[in-house]
Design a protein around this motif. Structure first.
Motif, PDB file in Angstrom:
ATOM      1  N   TYR A  48       3.497   2.276   0.478  1.00  0.00           N
ATOM      2  CA  TYR A  48       3.459   3.145  -0.706  1.00  0.00           C
ATOM      3  C   TYR A  48       4.822   3.748  -1.036  1.00  0.00           C
ATOM      4  O   TYR A  48       5.255   3.747  -2.186  1.00  0.00           O
ATOM      5  N   ASN A  49       5.482   4.315  -0.034  1.00  0.00           N
ATOM      6  CA  ASN A  49       6.732   5.029  -0.300  1.00  0.00           C
ATOM      7  C   ASN A  49       7.864   4.110  -0.762  1.00  0.00           C
ATOM      8  O   ASN A  49       8.594   4.454  -1.693  1.00  0.00           O
ATOM      9  N   PRO A  50       8.055   2.924  -0.159  1.00  0.00           N
ATOM     10  CA  PRO A  50       9.039   1.993  -0.724  1.00  0.00           C
ATOM     11  C   PRO A  50       8.695   1.569  -2.151  1.00  0.00           C
ATOM     12  O   PRO A  50       9.593   1.397  -2.987  1.00  0.00           O
ATOM     13  N   LEU A  51       7.399   1.417  -2.437  1.00  0.00           N
ATOM     14  CA  LEU A  51       7.011   1.068  -3.796  1.00  0.00           C
ATOM     15  C   LEU A  51       7.346   2.200  -4.761  1.00  0.00           C
ATOM     16  O   LEU A  51       7.797   1.965  -5.892  1.00  0.00           O
ATOM     17  N   ALA A  52       7.123   3.445  -4.323  1.00  0.00           N
ATOM     18  CA  ALA A  52       7.489   4.587  -5.158  1.00  0.00           C
ATOM     19  C   ALA A  52       8.990   4.610  -5.413  1.00  0.00           C
ATOM     20  O   ALA A  52       9.442   4.918  -6.530  1.00  0.00           O
ATOM     21  N   TYR A  53       9.771   4.295  -4.386  1.00  0.00           N
ATOM     22  CA  TYR A  53      11.221   4.213  -4.553  1.00  0.00           C
ATOM     23  C   TYR A  53      11.583   3.145  -5.580  1.00  0.00           C
ATOM     24  O   TYR A  53      12.436   3.368  -6.454  1.00  0.00           O
ATOM     25  N   LEU A  54      10.931   1.986  -5.478  1.00  0.00           N
ATOM     26  CA  LEU A  54      11.227   0.905  -6.411  1.00  0.00           C
ATOM     27  C   LEU A  54      10.843   1.284  -7.843  1.00  0.00           C
ATOM     28  O   LEU A  54      11.520   0.902  -8.799  1.00  0.00           O
ATOM     29  N   GLU A  55       9.770   2.048  -7.996  1.00  0.00           N
ATOM     30  CA  GLU A  55       9.402   2.522  -9.330  1.00  0.00           C
ATOM     31  C   GLU A  55      10.501   3.416  -9.902  1.00  0.00           C
ATOM     32  O   GLU A  55      10.798   3.360 -11.101  1.00  0.00           O
ATOM     33  N   GLU A  56      11.108   4.223  -9.038  1.00  0.00           N
ATOM     34  CA  GLU A  56      12.225   5.057  -9.482  1.00  0.00           C
ATOM     35  C   GLU A  56      13.420   4.211  -9.907  1.00  0.00           C
ATOM     36  O   GLU A  56      14.238   4.658 -10.728  1.00  0.00           O
ATOM     37  N   GLN A  57      13.524   3.006  -9.354  1.00  0.00           N
ATOM     38  CA  GLN A  57      14.626   2.108  -9.687  1.00  0.00           C
ATOM     39  C   GLN A  57      14.317   1.225 -10.899  1.00  0.00           C
ATOM     40  O   GLN A  57      15.109   0.344 -11.243  1.00  0.00           O
ATOM     41  N   GLY A  58      13.178   1.461 -11.529  1.00  0.00           N
ATOM     42  CA  GLY A  58      12.851   0.731 -12.744  1.00  0.00           C
ATOM     43  C   GLY A  58      11.832  -0.380 -12.582  1.00  0.00           C
ATOM     44  O   GLY A  58      11.511  -1.068 -13.568  1.00  0.00           O
ATOM     45  N   PHE A  59      11.299  -0.571 -11.380  1.00  0.00           N
ATOM     46  CA  PHE A  59      10.264  -1.579 -11.183  1.00  0.00           C
ATOM     47  C   PHE A  59       8.902  -1.017 -11.592  1.00  0.00           C
ATOM     48  O   PHE A  59       8.673   0.193 -11.542  1.00  0.00           O
ATOM     49  N   GLU A  60       8.001  -1.900 -11.968  1.00  0.00           N
ATOM     50  CA  GLU A  60       6.624  -1.523 -12.275  1.00  0.00           C
ATOM     51  C   GLU A  60       5.716  -2.009 -11.154  1.00  0.00           C
ATOM     52  O   GLU A  60       5.882  -3.128 -10.658  1.00  0.00           O
ATOM     53  N   VAL A  61       4.754  -1.182 -10.756  1.00  0.00           N
ATOM     54  CA  VAL A  61       3.832  -1.541  -9.675  1.00  0.00           C
ATOM     55  C   VAL A  61       2.399  -1.398 -10.161  1.00  0.00           C
ATOM     56  O   VAL A  61       2.023  -0.358 -10.713  1.00  0.00           O
ATOM     57  N   THR A  62       1.606  -2.426  -9.963  1.00  0.00           N
ATOM     58  CA  THR A  62       0.171  -2.383 -10.230  1.00  0.00           C
ATOM     59  C   THR A  62      -0.550  -2.229  -8.902  1.00  0.00           C
ATOM     60  O   THR A  62      -0.325  -3.013  -7.972  1.00  0.00           O
ATOM     61  N   TYR A  63      -1.426  -1.212  -8.810  1.00  0.00           N
ATOM     62  CA  TYR A  63      -2.180  -0.955  -7.580  1.00  0.00           C
ATOM     63  C   TYR A  63      -3.624  -1.396  -7.784  1.00  0.00           C
ATOM     64  O   TYR A  63      -4.376  -0.783  -8.554  1.00  0.00           O
ATOM     65  N   LEU A  64      -4.023  -2.455  -7.097  1.00  0.00           N
ATOM     66  CA  LEU A  64      -5.374  -2.980  -7.246  1.00  0.00           C
ATOM     67  C   LEU A  64      -6.387  -2.101  -6.516  1.00  0.00           C
ATOM     68  O   LEU A  64      -6.120  -1.620  -5.409  1.00  0.00           O
ATOM     69  N   PRO A  65      -7.567  -1.893  -7.092  1.00  0.00           N
ATOM     70  CA  PRO A  65      -8.624  -1.140  -6.412  1.00  0.00           C
ATOM     71  C   PRO A  65      -9.351  -2.019  -5.399  1.00  0.00           C
ATOM     72  O   PRO A  65      -9.145  -3.235  -5.346  1.00  0.00           O
ATOM     73  N   VAL A  66     -10.221  -1.388  -4.607  1.00  0.00           N
ATOM     74  CA  VAL A  66     -11.062  -2.136  -3.667  1.00  0.00           C
ATOM     75  C   VAL A  66     -12.526  -1.856  -3.981  1.00  0.00           C
ATOM     76  O   VAL A  66     -12.859  -0.855  -4.614  1.00  0.00           O
ATOM     77  N   ASP A  67     -13.403  -2.747  -3.527  1.00  0.00           N
ATOM     78  CA  ASP A  67     -14.833  -2.544  -3.747  1.00  0.00           C
ATOM     79  C   ASP A  67     -15.432  -1.668  -2.648  1.00  0.00           C
ATOM     80  O   ASP A  67     -14.701  -1.094  -1.827  1.00  0.00           O
ATOM     81  N   HIS A  68     -16.751  -1.554  -2.599  1.00  0.00           N
ATOM     82  CA  HIS A  68     -17.407  -0.660  -1.641  1.00  0.00           C
ATOM     83  C   HIS A  68     -17.217  -1.121  -0.196  1.00  0.00           C
ATOM     84  O   HIS A  68     -17.429  -0.344   0.736  1.00  0.00           O
ATOM     85  N   ASN A  69     -16.806  -2.367  -0.005  1.00  0.00           N
ATOM     86  CA  ASN A  69     -16.498  -2.867   1.338  1.00  0.00           C
ATOM     87  C   ASN A  69     -15.013  -2.780   1.664  1.00  0.00           C
ATOM     88  O   ASN A  69     -14.579  -3.234   2.726  1.00  0.00           O
ATOM     89  N   GLY A  70     -14.242  -2.231   0.747  1.00  0.00           N
ATOM     90  CA  GLY A  70     -12.801  -2.103   0.978  1.00  0.00           C
ATOM     91  C   GLY A  70     -12.014  -3.364   0.725  1.00  0.00           C
ATOM     92  O   GLY A  70     -10.894  -3.502   1.219  1.00  0.00           O
ATOM     93  N   HIS A  71     -12.582  -4.301  -0.056  1.00  0.00           N
ATOM     94  CA  HIS A  71     -11.939  -5.597  -0.284  1.00  0.00           C
ATOM     95  C   HIS A  71     -11.316  -5.691  -1.674  1.00  0.00           C
ATOM     96  O   HIS A  71     -11.824  -5.124  -2.642  1.00  0.00           O
ATOM     97  N   ILE A  72     -10.217  -6.448  -1.752  1.00  0.00           N
ATOM     98  CA  ILE A  72      -9.544  -6.716  -3.014  1.00  0.00           C
ATOM     99  C   ILE A  72     -10.264  -7.864  -3.724  1.00  0.00           C
ATOM    100  O   ILE A  72     -10.698  -8.831  -3.094  1.00  0.00           O
TER     101      ILE A  72
END
Length: 245
Positions: free
Chosen positions: A103-127
């Motif tokens: 998470y934290n490196p991704l947040a850093y990359l967002e500060e550098q101009g990158f876009e991040v999509t965070y996928l949700p999980v279902d009730h079993n915790g699966h993508i």
């Protein structure tokens, strides 16, 4: 009596591991870059360790990069890949259940101009494979999905997720800190391009880990210096830690 139930956080170092680490610290303590006897013996230890780890993962020893642990490996996979491929795109896909070292490196990359999509999980915790497919863009340069969740224990369909990524020629990283040493992991069969592991999760020492980097993948080194780890991670190797892992 002390009953310990926190092995997902860290494990006890095995006695033979501790003995070998002590031997390396007090007897075979040479710098692996040195050309005298102790240095060459230290270099041999590292080669043997890489061969063992590579054999476990069913990869080449030259695809193993030793790091200070899971956090550094995740930072390396995410930040170095993003920076090395910035001209190709600025979009990264991950999940809503990653460890802070993702998470934290991704947040850093967002500060550098990158876009991040965070996928949700279902009730079993699966993508969902469909969610991943829909999230892919022309400018997507990396996908990172943890193998086993450290809180729920959910195991992601890594092989299927990687196949989706490779269908779009997108590199795939997995944080396998909670997987390696606990469930069978076959990197080549899974189609993984980067894989993170950490020794203290499977009865090795703390402060040592590794990143599998598939041959041919471009990285922009975060640490420059003496050219260790084939130029991917400079700094005198942590010989006791590597031997212990």
């Amino acid at each position: 009596m002390d009953v310990y139930f926190d092995n997902s956080a860290t494990t006890k170092v095995l006695a033979p591991v501790a003995d070998l680490v002590m031997k390396v610290m007090t007897e075979d303590y040479g710098n692996p870059s040195a050309k005298h006897g102790k240095g060459m013996r230290a270099e041999q230890y590292i080669k043997e360790a890489a061969e063992i780890i590579a054999g476990t993962l069913k990869v080449s020893p030259k695809e193993i990069v030793f790091t200070s642990g899971g956090s550094e490996s995740n930072n390396m996979a995410l930040i170095e890949t993003a920076m090395a491929n910035r001209r190709a795109g600025n979009h990264i896909i991950s999940t809503a259940i990653e460890h802070a070292s993702v998470y934290n490196p991704l947040a850093y990359l967002e500060e550098q101009g990158f876009e991040v999509t965070y996928l949700p999980v279902d009730h079993n915790g699966h993508i969902s494979l469909e969610d991943l497919e829909r999230a892919v863009r022309r400018e997507t340069i990396l996908v990172s999905v943890m193998y086993v969740n450290n809180e729920t224990g959910s195991i992601q369909p890594i092989r299927e997720l990687a196949a989706v990524c490779h269908g779009h020629e997108i590199p795939f990283h997995t944080d396998a800190v909670q997987a390696v040493g606990h469930i069978p992991v076959d990197v080549k069969a899974d189609g993984v391009d980067f894989l993170t592991l950490s020794a203290h999760k499977f009865h090795g020492p703390r402060g040592i880990g590794a990143l599998y980097v598939r041959r041919g993948i471009r990285l922009q080194s975060l640490i420059d210096g003496g050219g260790q780890e084939r130029g991917k991670r400079a700094g005198t190797e942590n010989l006791p830690g590597i031997v212990g892992m």
